[in-house]
Design an enzyme around this catalytic site. Sequence first.
Site, PDB file in Angstrom:
ATOM      1  N   TYR A  60       0.833  -1.205   0.000  1.00  0.00           N
ATOM      2  CA  TYR A  60       0.000   0.000   0.000  1.00  0.00           C
ATOM      3  C   TYR A  60       0.867   1.255   0.000  1.00  0.00           C
ATOM      4  CZ  TYR A  60      -3.947  -3.089   1.250  1.00  0.00           C
ATOM      5  OH  TYR A  60      -4.900  -4.083   1.280  1.00  0.00           O
ATOM      6  N   HIS A 119      -0.492 -11.859   0.902  1.00  0.00           N
ATOM      7  CA  HIS A 119      -1.449 -10.934   0.281  1.00  0.00           C
ATOM      8  C   HIS A 119      -2.226 -11.578  -0.871  1.00  0.00           C
ATOM      9  CE1 HIS A 119      -2.083  -6.354  -0.431  1.00  0.00           C
ATOM     10  NE2 HIS A 119      -3.183  -7.020  -0.655  1.00  0.00           N
TER      11      HIS A 119
HETATM   12  P1  NAP Z   1     -14.328  -0.226   1.242  1.00  0.00           P
HETATM   13  O1  NAP Z   1     -13.797  -0.107   2.600  1.00  0.00           O
HETATM   14  O2  NAP Z   1     -15.506  -1.088   1.006  1.00  0.00           O
HETATM   15  O3  NAP Z   1     -14.696   1.208   0.635  1.00  0.00           O
HETATM   16  C1  NAP Z   1     -13.866   2.315   0.777  1.00  0.00           C
HETATM   17  C2  NAP Z   1     -14.507   3.474   0.012  1.00  0.00           C
HETATM   18  O4  NAP Z   1     -15.794   3.756   0.565  1.00  0.00           O
HETATM   19  C3  NAP Z   1     -13.705   4.739   0.128  1.00  0.00           C
HETATM   20  O5  NAP Z   1     -13.822   5.412  -1.109  1.00  0.00           O
HETATM   21  C4  NAP Z   1     -14.414   5.533   1.221  1.00  0.00           C
HETATM   22  O6  NAP Z   1     -14.262   6.907   0.991  1.00  0.00           O
HETATM   23  C5  NAP Z   1     -15.851   5.085   1.040  1.00  0.00           C
HETATM   24  N1  NAP Z   1     -16.618   5.063   2.300  1.00  0.00           N
HETATM   25  C6  NAP Z   1     -16.215   4.596   3.502  1.00  0.00           C
HETATM   26  N2  NAP Z   1     -17.203   4.688   4.405  1.00  0.00           N
HETATM   27  C7  NAP Z   1     -18.259   5.216   3.770  1.00  0.00           C
HETATM   28  C8  NAP Z   1     -19.568   5.567   4.182  1.00  0.00           C
HETATM   29  N3  NAP Z   1     -19.977   5.358   5.425  1.00  0.00           N
HETATM   30  N4  NAP Z   1     -20.405   6.110   3.255  1.00  0.00           N
HETATM   31  C9  NAP Z   1     -20.003   6.326   1.975  1.00  0.00           C
HETATM   32  N5  NAP Z   1     -18.768   6.016   1.523  1.00  0.00           N
HETATM   33  C10 NAP Z   1     -17.896   5.465   2.417  1.00  0.00           C
HETATM   34  O7  NAP Z   1     -13.214  -0.730   0.213  1.00  0.00           O
HETATM   35  P2  NAP Z   1     -11.662  -1.084   0.277  1.00  0.00           P
HETATM   36  O8  NAP Z   1     -10.871   0.050   0.780  1.00  0.00           O
HETATM   37  O9  NAP Z   1     -11.340  -1.701  -1.026  1.00  0.00           O
HETATM   38  O10 NAP Z   1     -11.622  -2.297   1.327  1.00  0.00           O
HETATM   39  C11 NAP Z   1     -11.367  -2.109   2.697  1.00  0.00           C
HETATM   40  C12 NAP Z   1      -9.960  -2.504   3.086  1.00  0.00           C
HETATM   41  O11 NAP Z   1      -9.748  -3.875   2.778  1.00  0.00           O
HETATM   42  C13 NAP Z   1      -8.862  -1.793   2.292  1.00  0.00           C
HETATM   43  O12 NAP Z   1      -8.678  -0.454   2.717  1.00  0.00           O
HETATM   44  C14 NAP Z   1      -7.690  -2.697   2.559  1.00  0.00           C
HETATM   45  O13 NAP Z   1      -7.161  -2.474   3.850  1.00  0.00           O
HETATM   46  C15 NAP Z   1      -8.374  -4.076   2.461  1.00  0.00           C
HETATM   47  N6  NAP Z   1      -8.273  -4.671   1.109  1.00  0.00           N
HETATM   48  C16 NAP Z   1      -7.553  -5.829   0.964  1.00  0.00           C
HETATM   49  C17 NAP Z   1      -7.410  -6.418  -0.280  1.00  0.00           C
HETATM   50  C18 NAP Z   1      -6.625  -7.685  -0.406  1.00  0.00           C
HETATM   51  O14 NAP Z   1      -6.287  -8.100  -1.525  1.00  0.00           O
HETATM   52  N7  NAP Z   1      -6.336  -8.351   0.702  1.00  0.00           N
HETATM   53  C19 NAP Z   1      -8.001  -5.842  -1.431  1.00  0.00           C
HETATM   54  C20 NAP Z   1      -8.757  -4.674  -1.266  1.00  0.00           C
HETATM   55  C21 NAP Z   1      -8.891  -4.119   0.014  1.00  0.00           C
HETATM   56  P3  NAP Z   1     -13.774   7.923   2.178  1.00  0.00           P
HETATM   57  O15 NAP Z   1     -12.420   7.494   2.594  1.00  0.00           O
HETATM   58  O16 NAP Z   1     -13.795   9.250   1.477  1.00  0.00           O
HETATM   59  O17 NAP Z   1     -14.803   7.822   3.277  1.00  0.00           O
END
Ligand code: NAP
Length: 273
Positions: A60, A119
């Site tokens: 990241y 990962h």
């Molecule tokens: P997510 O958490 O589902 O969505 C994040 C997005 O949603 C951001 O744009 C955020 O914007 C917005 N958001 C957050 N809370 C909100 C709310 N209450 N209302 C409206 N919009 C909202 O997606 P993600 O970041 O892909 O997944 C979460 C975490 O999982 C990642 O950060 C990472 O740590 C992990 N991940 C792991 C892998 C893997 O391969 N292991 C892959 C993808 C993700 P704002 O910041 O502007 O609120």
Amino acid sequence: MAEMKYATLYNGEAIPVLGLGTWDIGGGMSADRSRDAQAKQALRDAIEIGYTHFDTAEAYGGGHTEELVGEVLAGYHRESFFITTKVSPSHLRYRDVLRALEGSLKRLKMDYVDLYLIHWPNRQIPLEETFQALNQLVERGSVGYVGVSNFSVELLRQSQALSATPVLTNQVPYSVRDREYVQNGVLGYCQANGILLTAYSPLKRGVLSDPTVRRVAARHGATPAQVALSWLVRQTNVITIPKSSNRNRLAENYAALDLELTAEDMDSLDRAA
Ligand code: NAP
């Protein structure tokens, strides 16, 4: 403030069911230092709100996300946090794993991580080699628990057979709008084998505009994000790690812990995809 809920681990210890994702904090695939002040403020806000479980990865922000997490958390008592980071698929050779963790610990300014995940699988490198390194890190005390991410049932089985310490979690995409890892049997396998499924991207792919999510939210006077997160953490062995860098949304997501969905709500959300 909502009260954190915990999932019990195989050794009786506890993990907060809601953690903070950090993808895109400090950059995407490479470092973006232009928003550091805002990123650090978001991490401090998260801690004030009550988040103690953080999910990051060496990939990241090209390592910069770990640096930001390390800088902010250095001001607090290490033992109060549960920190997960991940080794990239290009670093799964025995020596590379050891080196990768060293780099992560340095950036995180920590002497151990609570959970260390593979990962993504890499079929070019024998899993045996990777688990040998991971288990050695557990023995040394530099890693609390080991786990995997984006693993199929077949790879999970292999991992369990190869690891001296139990595989704590498989971190995979899972949301109201993404059932790939239900359909491929991973969720069922995790539930039957005492493995946590950590749901990533819980709010993406149109979850927040899903009609069923919105209907349930309206009925409870809650937000769509709270419904989507509550639905996940009420499932057996499921925890989740939504990301936000906005104080209001961090608080909104945290308060999902207080939302009591009914059996009827759960059923309609189960059928929503
Ligand atoms: P997510 O958490 O589902 O969505 C994040 C997005 O949603 C951001 O744009 C955020 O914007 C917005 N958001 C957050 N809370 C909100 C709310 N209450 N209302 C409206 N919009 C909202 O997606 P993600 O970041 O892909 O997944 C979460 C975490 O999982 C990642 O950060 C990472 O740590 C992990 N991940 C792991 C892998 C893997 O391969 N292991 C892959 C993808 C993700 P704002 O910041 O502007 O609120």
